[in-house]
Write a protein that holds these residues in place. Structure first.
Motif, short mmCIF file in Angstrom:
data_model
loop_
_atom_site.label_atom_id
_atom_site.label_comp_id
_atom_site.label_asym_id
_atom_site.label_seq_id
_atom_site.Cartn_x
_atom_site.Cartn_y
_atom_site.Cartn_z
N HIS A 71 -5.24 -12.21 -36.51
CA HIS A 71 -4.02 -12.38 -35.72
C HIS A 71 -3.83 -11.21 -34.78
O HIS A 71 -4.21 -10.10 -35.05
N LEU A 72 -3.17 -11.47 -33.68
CA LEU A 72 -2.89 -10.45 -32.69
C LEU A 72 -1.50 -9.87 -32.89
O LEU A 72 -1.13 -8.93 -32.24
N HIS A 73 -0.75 -10.45 -33.78
CA HIS A 73 0.64 -10.05 -34.00
C HIS A 73 0.67 -8.59 -34.41
O HIS A 73 -0.12 -8.13 -35.21
N ASP A 74 1.57 -7.82 -33.84
CA ASP A 74 1.62 -6.39 -34.06
C ASP A 74 2.45 -6.01 -35.28
O ASP A 74 2.38 -4.90 -35.75
N GLY A 75 3.25 -6.93 -35.82
CA GLY A 75 4.10 -6.63 -36.95
C GLY A 75 3.40 -6.93 -38.26
O GLY A 75 2.20 -7.08 -38.33
N HIS A 76 4.19 -7.08 -39.31
CA HIS A 76 3.62 -7.29 -40.64
C HIS A 76 3.58 -8.75 -41.06
O HIS A 76 2.84 -9.11 -41.94
N SER A 77 4.40 -9.61 -40.46
CA SER A 77 4.38 -11.01 -40.86
C SER A 77 3.42 -11.79 -39.97
O SER A 77 3.32 -11.55 -38.79
N ALA B 226 8.22 -12.03 -31.68
CA ALA B 226 6.96 -11.38 -32.06
C ALA B 226 6.49 -10.48 -30.92
O ALA B 226 6.70 -10.77 -29.75
N LEU B 227 5.85 -9.38 -31.30
CA LEU B 227 5.28 -8.44 -30.33
C LEU B 227 3.77 -8.46 -30.49
O LEU B 227 3.25 -8.45 -31.60
N TYR B 228 3.06 -8.46 -29.37
CA TYR B 228 1.61 -8.53 -29.37
C TYR B 228 1.02 -7.31 -28.68
O TYR B 228 1.47 -6.92 -27.61
N ASP B 229 0.02 -6.73 -29.28
CA ASP B 229 -0.66 -5.56 -28.74
C ASP B 229 -1.53 -5.99 -27.55
O ASP B 229 -2.45 -6.80 -27.73
N PRO B 230 -1.28 -5.45 -26.35
CA PRO B 230 -2.06 -5.87 -25.17
C PRO B 230 -3.57 -5.67 -25.33
O PRO B 230 -4.36 -6.48 -24.85
N ASP B 231 -4.00 -4.62 -26.02
CA ASP B 231 -5.43 -4.39 -26.22
C ASP B 231 -6.04 -5.47 -27.11
O ASP B 231 -7.17 -5.91 -26.88
N LYS B 232 -5.30 -5.92 -28.11
CA LYS B 232 -5.80 -6.98 -28.99
C LYS B 232 -5.82 -8.31 -28.26
O LYS B 232 -6.74 -9.11 -28.45
N VAL B 233 -4.82 -8.55 -27.41
CA VAL B 233 -4.81 -9.78 -26.61
C VAL B 233 -6.02 -9.78 -25.67
O VAL B 233 -6.72 -10.78 -25.53
#
Length: 126
Positions: free
Chosen positions: A2-8, A36-43
């Protein structure tokens, strides 16, 4: 992953459509989790895999907005943190991700248009 930056790692809503009279061209619209917040590098890494390696089918075009993690809104010690919106656009194997300062979004969305799109692969990535 997952690209999601949080824990869930919750549910990602998805819409699939066939473009009428478009010779097998289809679309997949992904909706990120609320707030939800997504890390641009992971995206960026995920899109490289999807577009360059073809892991989710043959993508002709992609476009979207997503919310990145908060950044300081100034240099003061008590500076307010604000989330940063990012715009994604791509044609074929070329794509870019840029800050979209004027775009305010509470829910991330990504649209993919192509042939043989693998919805499950796209949903798993986001």
């Amino acid at each position: 992953g997952h690209l999601h930056d949080g824990h869930s790692h919750g549910y990602c809503d998805c819409e699939v459509g066939k473009l009428l009279g478009a010779h097998g061209i289809e679309s997949v619209l992904l909706h990120g989790e609320d707030d939800a917040l997504y890390d641009p590098d992971k995206v960026r890494s995920w899109l490289a895999d999807v577009l360059w390696e073809g892991t989710a089918g043959f993508v002709y075009r992609c476009k979207g907005l997503f919310r990145g993690p908060p950044e300081d809104d100034g240099e003061e010690e008590n500076a307010k943190k604000r989330t940063v919106s990012h715009a994604v656009q791509g044609v074929g194997k070329i794509f870019e991700i840029e800050e979209a300062n004027k775009a305010m979004t509470t829910k991330s969305k990504m649209l993919f248009i192509g042939r043989g799109l693998k919805r499950d692969v796209l949903v798993a990535g986001l």
